[in-house]
Design an enzyme around this catalytic site. Structure first.
Site, PDB file in Angstrom:
ATOM      1  N   ALA A   1      12.723  27.316  22.765  1.00 59.57           N
ATOM      2  CA  ALA A   1      12.986  28.374  21.796  1.00 59.57           C
ATOM      3  C   ALA A   1      13.328  27.855  20.404  1.00 59.57           C
ATOM      4  O   ALA A   1      13.581  28.640  19.497  1.00 59.57           O
ATOM      5  CB  ALA A   1      14.115  29.254  22.317  1.00 59.57           C
TER       6      ALA A   1
ATOM      7  N   ASN B   1      20.068  26.008  26.716  1.00 64.12           N
ATOM      8  CA  ASN B   1      19.083  24.925  26.861  1.00 64.12           C
ATOM      9  C   ASN B   1      18.716  24.360  25.499  1.00 64.12           C
ATOM     10  O   ASN B   1      18.492  23.156  25.345  1.00 64.12           O
ATOM     11  CB  ASN B   1      17.833  25.445  27.577  1.00 64.12           C
ATOM     12  CG  ASN B   1      18.126  25.741  29.038  1.00 64.12           C
ATOM     13  OD1 ASN B   1      18.150  24.833  29.857  1.00 64.12           O
ATOM     14  ND2 ASN B   1      18.403  26.988  29.354  1.00 64.12           N
TER      15      ASN B   1
ATOM     16  N   HIS C   1      18.632  31.085  16.269  1.00 67.19           N
ATOM     17  CA  HIS C   1      19.031  29.687  16.479  1.00 67.19           C
ATOM     18  C   HIS C   1      19.062  28.978  15.134  1.00 67.19           C
ATOM     19  O   HIS C   1      18.084  29.044  14.380  1.00 67.19           O
ATOM     20  CB  HIS C   1      18.027  28.970  17.381  1.00 67.19           C
ATOM     21  CG  HIS C   1      17.871  29.617  18.730  1.00 67.19           C
ATOM     22  ND1 HIS C   1      18.828  29.530  19.710  1.00 67.19           N
ATOM     23  CD2 HIS C   1      16.887  30.362  19.252  1.00 67.19           C
ATOM     24  CE1 HIS C   1      18.431  30.188  20.774  1.00 67.19           C
ATOM     25  NE2 HIS C   1      17.251  30.714  20.529  1.00 67.19           N
TER      26      HIS C   1
HETATM   27  N1  LIG Z   1      14.209  25.348  26.634  1.00 64.84           N
HETATM   28  C1  LIG Z   1      14.412  26.587  26.237  1.00 64.84           C
HETATM   29  O1  LIG Z   1      14.372  26.895  25.048  1.00 64.84           O
HETATM   30  C2  LIG Z   1      14.689  27.645  27.252  1.00 64.84           C
HETATM   31  C3  LIG Z   1      14.784  27.344  28.595  1.00 64.84           C
HETATM   32  N2  LIG Z   1      15.003  28.319  29.511  1.00 64.84           N
HETATM   33  C4  LIG Z   1      15.098  27.913  30.946  1.00 64.84           C
HETATM   34  O2  LIG Z   1      14.088  28.554  31.675  1.00 64.84           O
HETATM   35  C5  LIG Z   1      14.645  29.109  32.870  1.00 64.84           C
HETATM   36  C6  LIG Z   1      13.816  30.285  33.322  1.00 64.84           C
HETATM   37  O3  LIG Z   1      13.913  31.330  32.369  1.00 64.84           O
HETATM   38  P1  LIG Z   1      13.402  32.812  32.706  1.00 64.84           P
HETATM   39  O4  LIG Z   1      11.993  32.776  33.175  1.00 64.84           O
HETATM   40  O5  LIG Z   1      13.753  33.647  31.536  1.00 64.84           O
HETATM   41  O6  LIG Z   1      14.359  33.177  33.939  1.00 64.84           O
HETATM   42  P2  LIG Z   1      14.167  34.312  35.038  1.00 64.84           P
HETATM   43  O7  LIG Z   1      15.511  34.514  35.642  1.00 64.84           O
HETATM   44  O8  LIG Z   1      13.433  35.471  34.489  1.00 64.84           O
HETATM   45  O9  LIG Z   1      13.206  33.626  36.141  1.00 64.84           O
HETATM   46  C7  LIG Z   1      13.585  32.546  36.929  1.00 64.84           C
HETATM   47  C8  LIG Z   1      12.550  32.339  38.027  1.00 64.84           C
HETATM   48  O10 LIG Z   1      12.788  31.090  38.679  1.00 64.84           O
HETATM   49  C9  LIG Z   1      12.910  31.285  40.082  1.00 64.84           C
HETATM   50  N3  LIG Z   1      13.851  30.293  40.577  1.00 64.84           N
HETATM   51  C10 LIG Z   1      15.201  30.276  40.474  1.00 64.84           C
HETATM   52  N4  LIG Z   1      15.697  29.144  41.008  1.00 64.84           N
HETATM   53  C11 LIG Z   1      14.637  28.428  41.448  1.00 64.84           C
HETATM   54  C12 LIG Z   1      14.480  27.175  42.083  1.00 64.84           C
HETATM   55  N5  LIG Z   1      15.535  26.412  42.380  1.00 64.84           N
HETATM   56  N6  LIG Z   1      13.217  26.754  42.385  1.00 64.84           N
HETATM   57  C13 LIG Z   1      12.148  27.504  42.102  1.00 64.84           C
HETATM   58  N7  LIG Z   1      12.234  28.702  41.477  1.00 64.84           N
HETATM   59  C14 LIG Z   1      13.458  29.156  41.172  1.00 64.84           C
HETATM   60  C15 LIG Z   1      13.357  32.724  40.250  1.00 64.84           C
HETATM   61  O11 LIG Z   1      13.014  33.222  41.542  1.00 64.84           O
HETATM   62  C16 LIG Z   1      12.553  33.401  39.128  1.00 64.84           C
HETATM   63  O12 LIG Z   1      11.224  33.614  39.557  1.00 64.84           O
HETATM   64  C17 LIG Z   1      16.103  29.438  32.464  1.00 64.84           C
HETATM   65  O13 LIG Z   1      16.965  29.472  33.591  1.00 64.84           O
HETATM   66  C18 LIG Z   1      16.445  28.305  31.549  1.00 64.84           C
HETATM   67  O14 LIG Z   1      16.964  27.211  32.288  1.00 64.84           O
HETATM   68  C19 LIG Z   1      15.118  29.635  29.151  1.00 64.84           C
HETATM   69  C20 LIG Z   1      15.050  29.978  27.826  1.00 64.84           C
HETATM   70  C21 LIG Z   1      14.859  29.024  26.760  1.00 64.84           C
HETATM   71  O1  LIG Z   2      15.472  31.516  24.694  1.00 64.84           O
HETATM   72  C1  LIG Z   2      16.387  31.314  23.891  1.00 64.84           C
HETATM   73  O2  LIG Z   2      16.515  31.953  22.836  1.00 64.84           O
HETATM   74  C2  LIG Z   2      17.329  30.180  24.103  1.00 64.84           C
HETATM   75  C3  LIG Z   2      17.924  30.094  25.403  1.00 64.84           C
HETATM   76  O3  LIG Z   2      17.980  31.002  26.179  1.00 64.84           O
HETATM   77  C4  LIG Z   2      18.501  28.801  25.760  1.00 64.84           C
HETATM   78  O4  LIG Z   2      18.759  27.978  24.870  1.00 64.84           O
HETATM   79  O5  LIG Z   2      18.705  28.571  26.959  1.00 64.84           O
END
Ligand SMILES: NC(=O)C1=CN([C@@H]2O[C@H](COP(=O)(O)OP(=O)(O)OC[C@H]3O[C@@H](n4cnc5c(N)ncnc54)[C@H](O)[C@@H]3O)[C@@H](O)[C@H]2O)C=CC1
Ligand SMILES: O=C([O-])CC(=O)C(=O)O
EC number: 1.4.1.21
Length: 266
Positions: free
Chosen positions: A123, A189, A219
């Site tokens: 992000a 993250n 951000h």
């Molecule tokens: N680097 C960045 O800027 C960002 C990173 N993220 C990361 O991405 C992750 C996912 O985000 P979203 O899709 O919005 O979350 P979400 O909650 O909508 O989806 C998570 C998915 O992962 C699955 N899941 C949960 N634990 C699991 C495991 N151990 N193994 C396999 N699948 C599993 C769930 O069943 C669901 O399908 C967040 O938890 C966060 O860590 C999110 C936003 C920004």
């Molecule tokens: O998606 C975003 O805006 C950032 C976020 O959730 C994260 O840093 O984990």
């Protein structure tokens, strides 16, 4: 044709599937979710990736790339084993690297498998500039994450306050990037990414704010060093399926995946 396993089929995973569904160079061969996530993932797969298997671990053969979009636990569970087997991995849950020893474990696993793990910018922007500037020496890096109150639900920000009734911006966390990523695994993250590219998890100062006056995930990074200085403000639109997560995270994962197969990568 590069065969991908996507770990996680929530807001990011399903948006990524949508964007990849007509890609001639990339095929989603597997969607990896826990047992309880399978019915929902199967419904998404039927619509967007009918040839993909929906499974609880990454298939041992026939996968060229693993894309993690699941959460911190998925790094130990799926990314480390895939790397050891020699499968390159793209990681969105960068905050997982705040756990002591995990960055080293990722490096060792990638070395064992003679492959590479790529942490996406997600992000946030300017990770290229920050990581490059580090070579010349960085003096300060500050990160501020500001999101609407609803994006902080289910987090320690709820302790001692009612997020829904916040009238003014409220600092819910101030401290190191390591602590931010540990306490807010779904919201910090970016804090971890900025710190890993720059001054490290313990030296990067982080502020997290719940702000009823914003609709976006805002951000901000301020960095200063031998290169000069920059100030960055991102005003990201959140995904409808998850207000914690910015849509840009999906595009960042897509970019990482496409850059692997395109003759000209940018
Ligand atoms: N680097 C960045 O800027 C960002 C990173 N993220 C990361 O991405 C992750 C996912 O985000 P979203 O899709 O919005 O979350 P979400 O909650 O909508 O989806 C998570 C998915 O992962 C699955 N899941 C949960 N634990 C699991 C495991 N151990 N193994 C396999 N699948 C599993 C769930 O069943 C669901 O399908 C967040 O938890 C966060 O860590 C999110 C936003 C920004
Ligand atoms: O998606 C975003 O805006 C950032 C976020 O959730 C994260 O840093 O984990």
């Amino acid at each position: 044709m590069e065969r991908i396993a996507i770990v996680g089929c929530g807001a990011i995973g399903s948006s990524l599937l949508e964007l990849l569904k007509d890609d001639a160079a990339l095929e989603v061969a597997a969607i990896v979710v826990p047992e309880e996530g399978m019915p929902a993932a199967r419904a998404v797969a039927q619509r967007l990736a009918p040839r993909a298997v929906v499974v609880s671990s990454v298939p041992l053969a026939g996968i060229d790339l693993v894309v993690e979009a699941a959460g911190h636990a998925a790094i130990e569970q799926h990314v480390l084993p895939a790397l050891r087997r020699g499968t390159p991995c793209v990681v969105a849950s960068v905050g997982a690297l705040s756990a002591q020893g995990l960055p080293e474990a990722l490096e060792r696993a990638a070395q064992t498998g003679k492959t590479q793990v790529q942490l996406i910018a997600g992000a946030i922007g300017a990770i290229d500039a920050l990581a490059a500037a580090r070579a010349g020496g960085l003096e300060t890096v500050r990160y501020t994450g500001r999101k609407p109150p609803r994006a902080w639900s289910g987090t320690p920000a709820e302790e001692g306050r009612n997020l829904a009734s916040l009238a003014t911006e409220t600092v819910i966390f101030e401290g190191s990037a390591r602590e931010a990523a540990r306490l807010y695994p779904k919201n910090a993250n970016v804090a971890a990414t900025v710190s890993l590219a720059g001054l490290g998890l313990d030296q990067t100062r982080v502020r997290l704010i719940a702000d009823p006056a914003v609709d976006e995930n805002v951000h901000q990074v301020e960095a200063e060093g031998a290169f000069g200085r920059f100030e960055l403000t991102m005003r990201n639109k959140p995904l409808a399926a998850n207000p914690k997560t910015s849509a840009l995270t999906v595009y960042s994962a897509l970019r990482a995946v496409r850059n692997r197969v395109r003759p000209l990568a940018i």
